[in-house]
Write a protein that holds these residues in place. Structure first.
Motif, PDB file in Angstrom:
ATOM      1  N   PRO A 126      32.233  84.116  97.644  1.00 45.22           N
ATOM      2  CA  PRO A 126      31.313  83.007  97.939  1.00 45.22           C
ATOM      3  C   PRO A 126      31.748  81.754  97.195  1.00 45.22           C
ATOM      4  N   ALA A 240      29.390  87.703  86.654  1.00 47.36           N
ATOM      5  CA  ALA A 240      28.166  87.610  87.450  1.00 47.36           C
ATOM      6  C   ALA A 240      27.157  88.635  86.958  1.00 47.36           C
ATOM      7  N   PHE A 271      17.531  82.258  94.777  1.00 46.29           N
ATOM      8  CA  PHE A 271      18.770  82.216  93.997  1.00 46.29           C
ATOM      9  C   PHE A 271      19.531  83.528  94.147  1.00 46.29           C
ATOM     10  N   ARG A 274      21.336  83.863  97.292  1.00 53.69           N
ATOM     11  CA  ARG A 274      22.551  83.043  97.382  1.00 53.69           C
ATOM     12  C   ARG A 274      23.736  83.649  96.656  1.00 53.69           C
ATOM     13  N   VAL A 275      23.448  84.342  95.540  1.00 56.08           N
ATOM     14  CA  VAL A 275      24.572  84.907  94.797  1.00 56.08           C
ATOM     15  C   VAL A 275      24.773  86.394  95.118  1.00 56.08           C
TER      16      VAL A 275
ATOM     17  N   LEU B 239      33.083  80.198  88.406  1.00 66.16           N
ATOM     18  CA  LEU B 239      31.925  80.992  88.827  1.00 66.16           C
ATOM     19  C   LEU B 239      30.678  80.584  88.047  1.00 66.16           C
ATOM     20  N   MET B 242      29.387  77.417  89.410  1.00 63.89           N
ATOM     21  CA  MET B 242      28.750  77.600  90.718  1.00 63.89           C
ATOM     22  C   MET B 242      27.351  78.208  90.554  1.00 63.89           C
ATOM     23  N   ILE B 243      27.248  79.230  89.735  1.00 67.69           N
ATOM     24  CA  ILE B 243      25.953  79.891  89.540  1.00 67.69           C
ATOM     25  C   ILE B 243      24.947  78.913  88.924  1.00 67.69           C
ATOM     26  N   PHE B 246      23.784  76.536  91.605  1.00 71.04           N
ATOM     27  CA  PHE B 246      22.848  77.179  92.536  1.00 71.04           C
ATOM     28  C   PHE B 246      21.451  77.245  91.918  1.00 71.04           C
ATOM     29  N   LEU B 247      21.407  77.652  90.641  1.00 73.37           N
ATOM     30  CA  LEU B 247      20.125  77.806  89.959  1.00 73.37           C
ATOM     31  C   LEU B 247      19.404  76.453  89.921  1.00 73.37           C
ATOM     32  N   GLU B 250      18.141  75.456  93.411  1.00 75.06           N
ATOM     33  CA  GLU B 250      16.965  76.206  93.850  1.00 75.06           C
ATOM     34  C   GLU B 250      15.708  75.700  93.147  1.00 75.06           C
TER      35      GLU B 250
END
Lengths: 348, 348
Positions: A126, A240, A271, A274-275, B239, B242-243, B246-247, B250
């Motif tokens: 992603p 992650a 969230f 999305r991940v 990564l 990106m995370i 996203f957080l 949101e």
């Protein structure tokens, strides 16, 4: 009508997960047919007008050495599923089993297409743009030459172009810097080959990319050897999982943080969606004379269904013909590169 | 009293960040002295009883080629700072400047210690156990032999043992599987050398580790070549960013999610602190006859101060002597390995 052969015994959970995914997939895709391959006893609860069962008496275990899968378990569900593709009964095979065994069996039964030395595994990761970056190789082709990296680029382009309808997807070469003078000798020579391919119109080569570009989505495809690709993938999975664990810990620390979690629940769910790496499950084995897709071994039914969907899209969109056409077009380059591989000049 | 030489001009922000970090560091460490190296005009606002200024007329730019740093800018702040270590005026140098230039200058001025062919950069990466996993090399030693990997293991062990007071930290060899038969020829030979070192009592070798083990914290140290290390680090940065993005997205989607963010604010702050990579800033250049620490180029004052603190701890804890003692102890092994490098048998 498009038919997939499913290795129902593979993966950490076997038929419990694969059959649930097959049912949901068939309900969603009215034009699809499935060949369910596995030990008859394990599949007997399943029936669907567009599914047939092909029996297999053995199962390749997740820790079976490649030799066992190749030479001893000749009636394994994995092997029989691939055989369906070879025989033309199915247009693609899907398995969540042992990656090494799947690669070896697929290569042995289906053979590579002309111009391709080694099959590669292309994994969608992603990215921040909301799409996925296709990274290859993740099939543990450990020592790659510049030729192999060029082949990966050609195969990856064909895959993305077939699955996403992008005519000329961009390709990045994974390196430790953007400048052409960076990297090992193999990487520098691969850069040179990729630039020639771009000049000949065979590829849309962006240039070197770095590790962070995978998640930025700088290019549609990122090419690397299987060692580096595996490290990048596993490192990302580890990070992650650590971040997810931290978030969970912080929200469950006290009664107050639990209340905060309640208030933030819809946001945290969005969230999480999305991940959710399960959405990206289903890696293509490229370079073979038949389509094979690999699901993550720990996939649940939702994730395994994504792998089925991906294989189905590839089969319907003639991925195999497209890869072969691209490779045929790039053949002069692939071959000239092979002849002078050691002598390709590196641009200053 | 321990003295650090600080390249005040390095990094994306220069004196604005480095001087603020120096002041805070001096306030926190009453036994520390600093030598501030830089263009006098840029440093003239700073004065502290335990800080002295050493002028330098030039600055290595972030994109200067190594040759420029080595041969042309002979009075750069980076070079003068390292020279302080060589002259014995400081026990360690810290710079947020160009990594390639820093490696080259440090190696040219300080030289490597006996038994070490190439300096390595050891980077601390946060792990799920709440500590950090020290990964090396991240200094772009692109083509490494098994000997280099052994040297990295010895140096990394000395670093962690000096900084964390662990007598015998565990070492993992980054690979694509845990089994000894996995990986490239170099990796397999490195595994064999590391096992011999463990048998001789020179190392606490855990065995192969995979990418996800870095963040799990399976071992204290993870050894890999500079290419793979760079890809793992940059991929992780990509990564994480990106995370984080996203957080943020949101939580800022609507008025409701903004309210949720308010409710979750203390939790999100605690979470942010835990994954704050600035806390882990400060990578050691190992294998030199002097201590040099590298800060991230984009470091802010908080992050740069962490790098100063790390260099200070290393200097106070005699990291240099410890590395040399470890290497001296491992010398028979390092040398026997060097002689028979090509002939070391790989365990079946």
């Amino acid at each position: 009508m498009t038919t997939l052969a499913v290795d129902c015994m593979g993966g950490d959970h076997g038929p419990r997960v694969t059959l649930a995914a097959c049912r949901s997939f068939l309900d969603r895709e009215p034009e699809a047919r499935l060949i369910l391959v596995g030990v008859p006893d394990a599949l007997k609860g399943f029936s669907h007008p567009r599914a047939t069962v092909v029996p297999a008496t053995e199962v390749v275990a997740m820790d079976d050495p490649v030799e066992v899968a190749l030479r001893r378990k000749k009636d394994s569900s994995m092997r029989v599923a691939i055989q369906q593709v070879k025989d033309g009964a199915a247009q693609a095979a899907v398995s969540a089993g042992n990656t090494g065994a799947l690669m070896a069996l697929a290569r042995y039964l289906l053979k590579t297409v002309d111009g391709i030395d080694r099959p590669a595994i292309a994994y969608p990761m992603p990215n921040a743009r909301g799409g996925a970056t296709t990274v290859l190789d993740l099939g543990a082709n450990v020592d790659c030459t510049e030729q192999h990296l060029l082949q990966f680029a050609v195969m990856g382009s064909a895959l993305v172009s077939a699955l996403k309808g992008v005519e000329s997807p961009t390709v990045g070469l994974l390196n430790i810097g953007e400048e052409v003078i960076k990297g090992s000798e193999v990487i520098k020579k691969a850069g040179e080959l990729l630039r020639s391919a771009a000049a000949a119109g065979d590829l849309n080569f962006h240039g070197n990319v770095e590790g962070n570009d995978i998640f930025k989505g700088t290019t549609d495809i990122v090419v690397c050897d299987g060692f580096v690709g595996n490290i990048a993938l596993k490192t990302s999975e580890g990070l992650a999982s650590m971040i997810g664990g931290f978030l969970k810990e912080e929200f469950s620390r006290s009664i107050f943080t639990r209340l905060a979690a309640l208030a933030a629940y819809p946001v945290l769910s969005a969230f999480r969606r999305r991940v959710d790496h399960r959405r990206y499950n289903g890696a293509a084995l490229l370079g073979l004379r038949g389509l094979v897709f690999k699901s993550h071994g720990s996939a649940d039914a939702f994730a395994f269904e994504q792998a089925l969907a991906r294989a189905y899209d590839a089969a319907r969109n003639n991925l195999l013909d497209r890869v072969q056409a691209r490779i045929a077009h790039a053949r002069p380059l692939l071959e000239s590169g092979a002849d002078t591989g050691g002598a390709v000049a590196v641009a200053p």
